[in-house]
Design a protein around this motif. Structure first.
Motif, PDB file in Angstrom:
ATOM      1  N   SER A 190      51.950  65.943  38.061  1.00 57.23           N
ATOM      2  CA  SER A 190      51.355  64.605  38.182  1.00 57.23           C
ATOM      3  C   SER A 190      52.395  63.610  38.672  1.00 57.23           C
ATOM      4  CB  SER A 190      50.768  64.165  36.849  1.00 57.23           C
ATOM      5  OG  SER A 190      51.802  64.088  35.900  1.00 57.23           O
ATOM      6  N   PHE A 191      51.915  62.533  39.265  1.00 56.91           N
ATOM      7  CA  PHE A 191      52.788  61.538  39.871  1.00 56.91           C
ATOM      8  C   PHE A 191      52.290  60.163  39.432  1.00 56.91           C
ATOM      9  CE2 PHE A 191      54.645  58.909  43.160  1.00 56.91           C
ATOM     10  CZ  PHE A 191      55.846  59.539  43.453  1.00 56.91           C
ATOM     11  N   PRO A 192      53.204  59.261  39.036  1.00 47.36           N
ATOM     12  CA  PRO A 192      52.733  57.963  38.523  1.00 47.36           C
ATOM     13  C   PRO A 192      52.083  57.083  39.589  1.00 47.36           C
ATOM     14  CG  PRO A 192      55.134  58.013  38.730  1.00 47.36           C
ATOM     15  CD  PRO A 192      54.663  59.401  39.005  1.00 47.36           C
ATOM     16  N   ARG A 193      51.128  56.267  39.146  1.00 48.93           N
ATOM     17  CA  ARG A 193      50.508  55.287  40.034  1.00 48.93           C
ATOM     18  C   ARG A 193      51.420  54.075  40.170  1.00 48.93           C
ATOM     19  NH1 ARG A 193      46.265  57.670  37.452  1.00 48.93           N
ATOM     20  NH2 ARG A 193      44.470  58.065  38.791  1.00 48.93           N
ATOM     21  N   ILE A 194      51.318  53.417  41.323  1.00 49.05           N
ATOM     22  CA  ILE A 194      52.075  52.176  41.516  1.00 49.05           C
ATOM     23  C   ILE A 194      51.497  51.090  40.615  1.00 49.05           C
ATOM     24  CG2 ILE A 194      52.709  50.399  43.197  1.00 49.05           C
ATOM     25  CD1 ILE A 194      53.691  52.568  44.712  1.00 49.05           C
ATOM     26  N   LEU A 195      50.167  51.000  40.605  1.00 51.62           N
ATOM     27  CA  LEU A 195      49.486  50.022  39.757  1.00 51.62           C
ATOM     28  C   LEU A 195      48.628  50.760  38.754  1.00 51.62           C
ATOM     29  CD1 LEU A 195      48.040  47.081  41.925  1.00 51.62           C
ATOM     30  CD2 LEU A 195      49.868  46.997  40.229  1.00 51.62           C
ATOM     31  N   PRO A 196      49.179  51.076  37.575  1.00 54.48           N
ATOM     32  CA  PRO A 196      48.359  51.799  36.595  1.00 54.48           C
ATOM     33  C   PRO A 196      47.408  50.833  35.896  1.00 54.48           C
ATOM     34  CG  PRO A 196      50.606  51.485  35.786  1.00 54.48           C
ATOM     35  CD  PRO A 196      50.520  50.760  37.076  1.00 54.48           C
ATOM     36  N   GLY A 197      46.489  51.383  35.167  1.00 56.78           N
ATOM     37  CA  GLY A 197      45.591  50.526  34.396  1.00 56.78           C
ATOM     38  C   GLY A 197      44.142  50.833  34.692  1.00 56.78           C
ATOM     39  N   ALA A 198      43.274  50.171  33.955  1.00 60.13           N
ATOM     40  CA  ALA A 198      41.844  50.420  34.070  1.00 60.13           C
ATOM     41  C   ALA A 198      41.342  49.923  35.425  1.00 60.13           C
ATOM     42  CB  ALA A 198      41.105  49.694  32.962  1.00 60.13           C
ATOM     43  N   PRO A 199      40.329  50.602  35.981  1.00 61.82           N
ATOM     44  CA  PRO A 199      39.781  50.148  37.266  1.00 61.82           C
ATOM     45  C   PRO A 199      39.053  48.813  37.122  1.00 61.82           C
ATOM     46  CG  PRO A 199      38.523  51.980  36.388  1.00 61.82           C
ATOM     47  CD  PRO A 199      39.689  51.792  35.477  1.00 61.82           C
ATOM     48  N   PHE A 200      38.929  48.115  38.263  1.00 59.38           N
ATOM     49  CA  PHE A 200      38.136  46.885  38.286  1.00 59.38           C
ATOM     50  C   PHE A 200      36.672  47.271  38.366  1.00 59.38           C
ATOM     51  CE2 PHE A 200      42.071  45.896  40.620  1.00 59.38           C
ATOM     52  CZ  PHE A 200      42.577  44.909  39.801  1.00 59.38           C
ATOM     53  N   VAL A 201      35.854  46.547  37.649  1.00 51.10           N
ATOM     54  CA  VAL A 201      34.412  46.792  37.762  1.00 51.10           C
ATOM     55  C   VAL A 201      33.750  45.500  38.211  1.00 51.10           C
ATOM     56  CG1 VAL A 201      32.309  47.476  36.568  1.00 51.10           C
ATOM     57  CG2 VAL A 201      34.511  48.512  35.933  1.00 51.10           C
ATOM     58  N   PHE A 202      33.110  45.554  39.348  1.00 47.39           N
ATOM     59  CA  PHE A 202      32.379  44.397  39.851  1.00 47.39           C
ATOM     60  C   PHE A 202      30.916  44.616  39.537  1.00 47.39           C
ATOM     61  CE2 PHE A 202      36.110  44.944  42.489  1.00 47.39           C
ATOM     62  CZ  PHE A 202      36.694  43.683  42.419  1.00 47.39           C
ATOM     63  N   GLN A 203      30.376  43.697  38.764  1.00 46.26           N
ATOM     64  CA  GLN A 203      29.013  43.930  38.318  1.00 46.26           C
ATOM     65  C   GLN A 203      28.233  42.641  38.462  1.00 46.26           C
ATOM     66  OE1 GLN A 203      28.995  45.672  34.481  1.00 46.26           O
ATOM     67  NE2 GLN A 203      27.015  46.637  34.763  1.00 46.26           N
ATOM     68  N   GLY A 204      26.974  42.752  38.806  1.00 48.17           N
ATOM     69  CA  GLY A 204      26.165  41.546  38.860  1.00 48.17           C
ATOM     70  C   GLY A 204      24.919  41.773  39.665  1.00 48.17           C
ATOM     71  N   ALA A 205      24.058  40.793  39.652  1.00 49.33           N
ATOM     72  CA  ALA A 205      22.820  40.870  40.422  1.00 49.33           C
ATOM     73  C   ALA A 205      22.899  39.851  41.542  1.00 49.33           C
ATOM     74  CB  ALA A 205      21.626  40.586  39.529  1.00 49.33           C
ATOM     75  N   GLY A 206      22.557  40.264  42.735  1.00 44.75           N
ATOM     76  CA  GLY A 206      22.584  39.348  43.868  1.00 44.75           C
ATOM     77  C   GLY A 206      21.460  39.660  44.813  1.00 44.75           C
ATOM     78  N   VAL A 207      21.618  39.211  46.060  1.00 42.73           N
ATOM     79  CA  VAL A 207      20.570  39.475  47.057  1.00 42.73           C
ATOM     80  C   VAL A 207      20.373  40.959  47.280  1.00 42.73           C
ATOM     81  CG1 VAL A 207      20.540  37.323  48.350  1.00 42.73           C
ATOM     82  CG2 VAL A 207      22.374  38.984  48.754  1.00 42.73           C
TER      83      VAL A 207
END
Lengths: 308, 252
Positions: free
Chosen positions: A128-145
């Motif tokens: 395994s190889f470390p990530r440059i930016l570790p951490g939880a993923p971004f979640v974009f959530q919402g209702a739109g057009v």
């Protein structure tokens, strides 16, 4: 619709990596005159060097966690540049005047040498190889057009995209506004004319190899957390990098980057349809065949001027 | 200025150039002529290092330049043009000329970012304007070479060669492929370079009109050897030259 957005969110960063890979391959193709089949493999060895350096720093207790990664990255990049210069000086310079085919054969041989060396010196295991930016993923959530939307964006992909963007822009600047860029373009367009205006074409070739392999190492380091580190970790990326270069047209360097983005997104879009599962690569190569048949100069190649 | 001393070129058993010597005087226009297959281009290429050389030496201003690498020639003050044009096809004429000067400029290759070198940019712009006016290519500066008439392309290549103010210019068949009118324009450009700018010129040429009109001195080659040398008038009256060009009794 949501699936499509999700495909783009994963496909664009992936495609940017194919694009950078393709950019380096096209750079070597145009300026140094060969298709480098060992491109990803030399970078793979540099990624292994990076990983060993990280482990060494950690083992000695000098650095901890992420500091070790950032300290090891320059070592990996420099090793890539050194590989590039060595390949050019020790091998390519000797056969450059013989024939393009002999250069091609050497790159194929190097592919095996690098893969064998990785197996011998390190191991065929997946690490395994470390990530440059570790951490939880971004979640974009919402209702739109577009209706209910829920898109997941991996945090590390933010680093991938930023790095790819910065590199693309600085490469464009380098090629257009610096003397070395002018020398690289001149050497690619007319080697005899380049020498006549005082350009040391051998030196230009070494610089081109160094830049291109270093870029491949960047790609390797960014892709390693996903593929993990092993001797064939960049096989797929190299293959799709070459494909990106073909799609963009070898005559336009930045076409390779657009080509990479297209391939990256397409790969994920195909995934949406369960019936096409497993056909991603086949569909991409079918696309290449279409491009080669109908627009062999690449979809982003500049219009050809009138022939004098 | 330029001294060719006992240069020989062999390809296996074939002797293309046989023990050839000549001296190009400073400030002169020196022409190298001869019938097809005489070895002019072979000799010329061996002087400029594009082609092979079996024996002999080449001196420039008394210095041995026989082993000078190709790309160092311009730095020594020797510029050249090519029979088949070696312009950068996907760059504008402006960029071609820029390249002609940029690498002659003595600064490390890696560190030049244009933005931080305004003075240099300004200097190059002036030089390009000046050299474009002298060679009559002003209107073509922002075209790519492939979109220009052949005669214009030839003058672009000469402009690229002289922008760094070399002391010597080597021209390989400058009139080849040109119309009568284009050749006349080129005559004037070459003549002015020699008389107004003091550039020493060596040219290989087929076009006898041009050679007779502008040369100070002519060397005539046949079958790899020098058979005559002198002013245009002397050479034109040499029976040996007339024989190889028009065919003598033996071959008639």
């Amino acid at each position: 619709m949501n699936a499509l957005l999700q495909a783009i969110a994963i496909g664009v960063p992936q495609g940017a990596l194919y694009g950078l890979m393709g950019f380096g391959i096209a750079l070597i193709f145009r300026s140094a005159g060969t298709l480098n089949f060992s491109h990803g493999y030399s970078a793979m060895v540099s990624v292994l060097i990076t990983l060993s350096t990280i482990q060494w720093f950690l083992g000695m207790g000098w650095l901890e966690g992420h500091a070790a990664l950032f300290a090891a990255i320059p070592v990996g990049l420099i090793s890539g540049a050194v590989f590039g210069v060595l390949i050019d000086i020790l091998l390519m310079r000797r056969v450059k005047h013989v024939s393009p085919a002999s250069m091609l054969m050497i790159t194929l041989g190097l592919l095996l040498v690098f893969e064998g060396a990785a197996n011998l010196i390190w191991s065929p295991d997946y690490e395994s190889f470390p990530r440059i930016l570790p951490g939880a993923p971004f979640v974009f959530q919402g209702a739109g057009v577009l209706g209910e939307v829920r898109v997941i964006f991996r945090r590390n992909d933010l680093a991938v995209m930023l790095i790819a963007l910065v590199i693309s822009l600085s490469m464009a600047g380098l090629m257009k506004y610096t003397k070395i860029g002018l020398a690289i373009r001149a050497r690619g367009q007319d080697p005899i004319g380049a020498q006549a205006v005082g350009i040391n074409t051998n030196r230009v070739d070494s610089i081109v190899w160094a830049i291109a392999i270093t870029l491949a190492v960047v790609v390797g380091i960014l892709v390693a957390p996903i593929t993990r580190v092993h001797p064939t970790m960049l096989m797929n990326t190299q293959l799709l990098g070459i494909t990106a270069a073909v799609l963009g047209g070898f005559s336009s360097l930045f076409g390779a980057i657009w080509g990479g983005l297209i391939i990256g997104v397409l790969e994920r879009v195909v995934d949406i349809f369960p019936a096409l599962d497993g056909y991603e690569t086949a569909i991409i190569f079918f696309l290449i065949i279409l491009v080669l048949v109908f627009k062999p100069e690449g979809i982003f190649a500049p219009r050809q001027g009138r022939k004098a | 200025m330029l001294e060719v001393a006992n240069v020989g070129v062999r390809f296996g058993g074939l002797v293309a150039v046989d023990d050839f010597s000549m001296t190009v005087e400073q400030g002169s226009i020196h022409a190298l002529i001869g019938p097809n297959g005489a070895g002019k281009t072979t000799l010329f290429n061996s002087i400029t290092r594009i082609g092979p050389r079996t024996s002999g030496k080449v001196y420039f201003k008394g210095e041995d330049i026989t082993r000078l690498p190709d790309h160092r020639m311009i730095h020594a003050g020797i510029a050249r043009t090519f029979q088949n044009l070696q312009l950068f096809a996907r760059m504008t004429v402006y960029e071609n000329l820029y390249a002609g000067y940029a690498f002659h400029f003595k600064r490390p290759l890696l560190s030049i970012f244009a933005g931080s070198h305004r003075a240099f940019e300004e200097e190059v712009r002036k030089r390009i304007a000046n050299v474009a006016a002298r060679t009559g290519i002003r209107s073509a500066l922002f075209s790519t070479p492939q979109n220009l008439p052949y005669g214009m392309q030839k003058r672009v290549e000469i402009a690229r060669a002289i922008i760094s103010e070399p002391e010597m210019l080597l021209l390989d068949e400058p009139a080849a492929g040109l119309t009568y009118h284009e050749t006349e324009e080129l005559d004037r450009v070459i003549y002015d370079l020699s008389r107004k700018n003091g550039i020493t010129i060596l040219l290989v040429e087929h076009d006898m009109n041009m050679v007779m009109k502008i040369s100070d001195r002519i060397s005539v080659m046949s079958f790899g050897r020098k058979i005559s040398e002198g002013s245009p008038r002397e050479v034109a009256g040499d029976p040996e030259v007339i024989r190889v060009y028009l065919g003598g009794e033996e071959s008639a």
